[in-house]
Design an enzyme around this catalytic site. Structure first.
Site, short mmCIF file in Angstrom:
data_model
loop_
_atom_site.label_atom_id
_atom_site.label_comp_id
_atom_site.label_asym_id
_atom_site.label_seq_id
_atom_site.Cartn_x
_atom_site.Cartn_y
_atom_site.Cartn_z
N TYR A 140 16.58 -6.16 -3.57
CA TYR A 140 16.38 -5.83 -2.15
C TYR A 140 17.34 -6.63 -1.28
O TYR A 140 18.05 -6.07 -0.43
CB TYR A 140 14.93 -6.14 -1.80
CG TYR A 140 14.56 -6.10 -0.33
CD1 TYR A 140 14.29 -4.88 0.30
CD2 TYR A 140 14.43 -7.26 0.41
CE1 TYR A 140 13.91 -4.85 1.64
CE2 TYR A 140 14.04 -7.24 1.74
CZ TYR A 140 13.78 -6.03 2.36
OH TYR A 140 13.40 -6.00 3.67
N LYS A 195 20.38 -5.14 1.06
CA LYS A 195 20.47 -5.43 2.49
C LYS A 195 21.80 -6.11 2.83
O LYS A 195 22.42 -5.80 3.86
CB LYS A 195 19.31 -6.32 2.93
CG LYS A 195 17.94 -5.62 2.93
CD LYS A 195 17.83 -4.59 4.04
CE LYS A 195 16.42 -4.02 4.16
NZ LYS A 195 16.36 -2.95 5.18
N SER A 254 17.34 -8.59 6.25
CA SER A 254 16.23 -9.49 5.97
C SER A 254 16.76 -10.86 5.58
O SER A 254 17.87 -10.98 5.04
CB SER A 254 15.42 -8.92 4.80
OG SER A 254 14.58 -9.90 4.24
N1 LIG Z 1 8.17 -6.49 8.14
C1 LIG Z 1 8.90 -7.51 7.69
O1 LIG Z 1 8.40 -8.62 7.49
C2 LIG Z 1 10.36 -7.30 7.42
C3 LIG Z 1 11.11 -8.42 7.06
C4 LIG Z 1 12.45 -8.25 6.81
C5 LIG Z 1 13.03 -7.00 6.94
N2 LIG Z 1 12.29 -5.91 7.27
C6 LIG Z 1 12.97 -4.62 7.37
O2 LIG Z 1 12.59 -3.97 8.55
C7 LIG Z 1 12.54 -2.55 8.36
C8 LIG Z 1 11.21 -1.98 8.76
O3 LIG Z 1 10.21 -2.68 8.01
P1 LIG Z 1 8.66 -2.31 8.11
O4 LIG Z 1 7.93 -3.59 7.96
O5 LIG Z 1 8.41 -1.43 9.26
O6 LIG Z 1 8.52 -1.52 6.73
P2 LIG Z 1 7.69 -0.18 6.43
O7 LIG Z 1 7.64 -0.06 4.95
O8 LIG Z 1 6.40 -0.17 7.18
O9 LIG Z 1 8.64 0.94 7.04
C9 LIG Z 1 9.75 1.44 6.35
C10 LIG Z 1 9.69 2.95 6.50
O10 LIG Z 1 10.81 3.52 5.79
C11 LIG Z 1 10.36 4.74 5.25
N3 LIG Z 1 11.20 5.18 4.13
C12 LIG Z 1 11.28 4.64 2.88
N4 LIG Z 1 12.10 5.39 2.13
C13 LIG Z 1 12.57 6.38 2.92
C14 LIG Z 1 13.45 7.47 2.68
N5 LIG Z 1 14.04 7.67 1.46
N6 LIG Z 1 13.73 8.32 3.69
C15 LIG Z 1 13.15 8.13 4.91
N7 LIG Z 1 12.29 7.12 5.19
C16 LIG Z 1 12.01 6.25 4.19
C17 LIG Z 1 8.95 4.45 4.78
O11 LIG Z 1 8.23 5.66 4.60
C18 LIG Z 1 8.42 3.56 5.89
O12 LIG Z 1 7.72 4.31 6.86
C19 LIG Z 1 12.89 -2.33 6.89
O13 LIG Z 1 14.28 -2.04 6.82
C20 LIG Z 1 12.60 -3.66 6.26
O14 LIG Z 1 13.39 -3.85 5.11
C21 LIG Z 1 10.97 -6.04 7.52
#
Ligand SMILES: NC(=O)c1ccc[n+]([C@@H]2O[C@H](COP(=O)([O-])OP(=O)(O)OC[C@H]3O[C@@H](n4cnc5c(N)ncnc54)[C@H](O)[C@@H]3O)[C@@H](O)[C@H]2O)c1
Ligand SMILES: NC(=O)c1ccc[n+]([C@@H]2O[C@H](COP(=O)([O-])OP(=O)(O)OC[C@H]3O[C@@H](n4cnc5c(N)ncnc54)[C@H](O)[C@@H]3O)[C@@H](O)[C@H]2O)c1
Lengths: 320, 320
Positions: free
Chosen positions: A146, A150, A122
């Protein structure tokens, strides 16, 4: 080509799964199977190949060994607890975002198959006293737990790749907008809701002024970039597997103008500007000036304009 | 003021202990006790205050809890397995340099006393495609597992400090020269031995050419900088606890000239230049152009010239 998405039940994991199903291939090879793993088993999807949906916790090393045992050609590691959660609950963030990532990497190392691994970092890794623009060689100096977790994941993916344990690629995601669904408690929630709610005919509150700049990418191009990230040749990655995923720097005013250009003047009338000093204090510390040179050179892309983001929301996500 | 040195039996730990004993105070407070911990109990030293020497393994979390239980005002975390070891034995490096550091941090977090913590990182965190000079805001892009583990330690110390669990300071050490003792198998071994052996009347082999540049600091100033690092006010550290410890960029020729200026023309005649392509390939990838602006602003110092390094070796370390 057997693919695993860890965090496959989440927002991006679901979109990625659907896109892979529509494509049918990755890295020039037909997809034979796709496994979606998440803390609760994701709902099954229709596909012309094997789909498995499984519950599993990345903080449980034995569960990771079992999940990875069949052997995958490509693994997308998306599972994470998000920023506000990792800040409020330090141990949760460390367990999932650091030890969970280590569990996956260790399990893959001992398996010795070195699959392609796409890890989502991120822009929250950046912060503090670093000059603009933020380049691929700017130090991650995170100001949240966080972001710290990362940044550690990035270093681990680099080293495990350098040693040949995995063939990793880390993409630092911009803020995704327009994100579907309901507003949540994240400080960034308004960055989607001020567009999404008006397009759905609902009111929205903007807590910052119209000139507030930030760095955005649509979910559609984010998923496209995750796939391109998986397809880069290892030899083209050089001495770091990490790159900033391209986005666009936009002000709130520019976002609203793009919405109006696509959907007419009515939606913008549903936005109320109401200063929220608590939110303003958080988001004004965020960086917005990035130079994602490495990713651009490797073929990753930003949206051509925010009008695209608005169109993608209408086409892909607006509730009907 | 109760002080703990973890890795207190090592080269720098021993020098730091002696310097603290000679000083008698730290951060304006008289030293009441000094504990040296290492994998084997260090030999006891004479001091005008309590000295404890204890065996303990940082990879053992329960042992860390027991070691830290008395409560310390300042902790120097020097224990590490070195670069070549961490590269040859991946698991050892991860266990000591990553999980060991996490054990110390977690133990301190749960204790809730937030002592000053001085952590020793290394310029080995830098490498790969980053521009010169390497500044405080240049990305750590390590090309070794040791560098990766140190870069992770930096991030952890920053976040544990930001959250108030410790009051951390991370110093990235230059290559220390003149290091006492015997040559070892480290690729950098010659960077001390080409000065040390001739000053001791022995032959030495230099495996690179005289114009090879590298970044050095004497052991004496390194220890002084570790102490100054402990004494910086937290408020002066800004949004990162990490800094490059100042050193000097010198060629082999300049080092030899300095030795001749201090000790006359004889020692230099004992150096034989004999190209070693294996060593040259490793060390020519190392960076030598650093701008340690943050540390300099906070009062840390490099040696005035390499003549100092030579003099310090003669005064502090030459076997008599
Ligand atoms: N959406 C954004 O704006 C954004 C920005 C920067 C980084 N990210 C990164 O992208 C990735 C996906 O993001 P997203 O928006 O789909 O988030 P999200 O929260 O919708 O999806 C993350 C998933 O990880 C699962 N999870 C959490 N803990 C877990 C565990 N212990 N075991 C198994 N699964 C687990 C959750 O249940 C969830 O379904 C993440 O790594 C997030 O940090 C997203
Ligand atoms: N000397 C240099 O040129 C240099 C350069 C950069 C960084 N550093 C760093 O400075 C610190 C001190 O370096 P040094 O030159 O004194 O090294 P050293 O090897 O002499 O000392 C390190 C000490 O850590 C101890 N140790 C190793 N594993 C341990 C464990 N599991 N539990 C407890 N103790 C353990 C060793 O026994 C040793 O005494 C290290 O963190 C090193 O990485 C040194």
């Amino acid at each position: 080509m057997n693919i695993l998405i860890i965090g496959g039940g989440g927002f991006l994991g679901q979109k990625l799964a659907r896109r892979l199903i529509a494509r049918g291939e990755l890295r020039g090879r037909q997809i034979a199977g796709l496994t979606l793993a998440d803390i609760a088993a994701p709902a099954p999807l229709d596909a012309p190949f094997d789909i498995a949906c499984t519950a599993c916790d990345i903080t449980d090393r034995a569960a990771m060994d079992a999940l990875l045992a069949p052997g995958f050609d490509a693994v997308f590691l998306l599972a994470a607890v998000v920023s506000s959660h990792a800040e409020a609950e330090f141990e949760d963030g460390m367990n999932v975002n650091l030890h969970g990532v280590l569990n996956v990497l260790e399990s893959l190392r001992l398996q010795g198959r070195a699959p392609v691994l796409v890890f989502t970092s991120s822009l929250a890794v950046f912060g503090g006293e670093v000059p603009d623009p933020i380049r691929d060689w700017t130090i991650p100096n995170p100001q949240t737990s966080y972001g710290t977790q990362k940044a550690i994941g990035e270093l681990l993916v680099n080293d495990y790749s350098r040693r040949g344990f995995v063939d990793g690629r880390t993409l630092r995601l911009p803020t995704i907008s327009v994100r579907p669904g309901r507003p949540n408690r994240a400080a960034s929630s308004f960055m989607s809701s001020i567009i999404r709610e008006p397009l759905n005919g609902e009111e929205a509150v903007c807590p910052v002024d119209p000139e507030f700049p930030h760095y955005y990418l649509s979910p559609r191009l984010c998923v496209e970039n995750l796939i391109r990230g998986a397809e880069i040749e290892a030899a083209d990655l050089g001495q770091s597997r990490t790159m900033t995923m391209p986005g666009r720097t936009l002000t709130i005013r520019q976002m609203i103008e793009a919405m109006t250009a696509v959907a007419g003047p009515e939606p913008a009338k549903l936005i109320r500007f109401e200063d929220d000093p608590a939110i303003r204090d958080i988001v004004s510390g965020w960086r917005f000036d990035y130079d994602p040179a490495k990713a651009l050179a490797l073929g990753l892309e930003a949206d051509a304009s925010f009008e695209e983001n608005v169109r993608y929301y209408l086409e892909d996500d607006r509730p009907t």
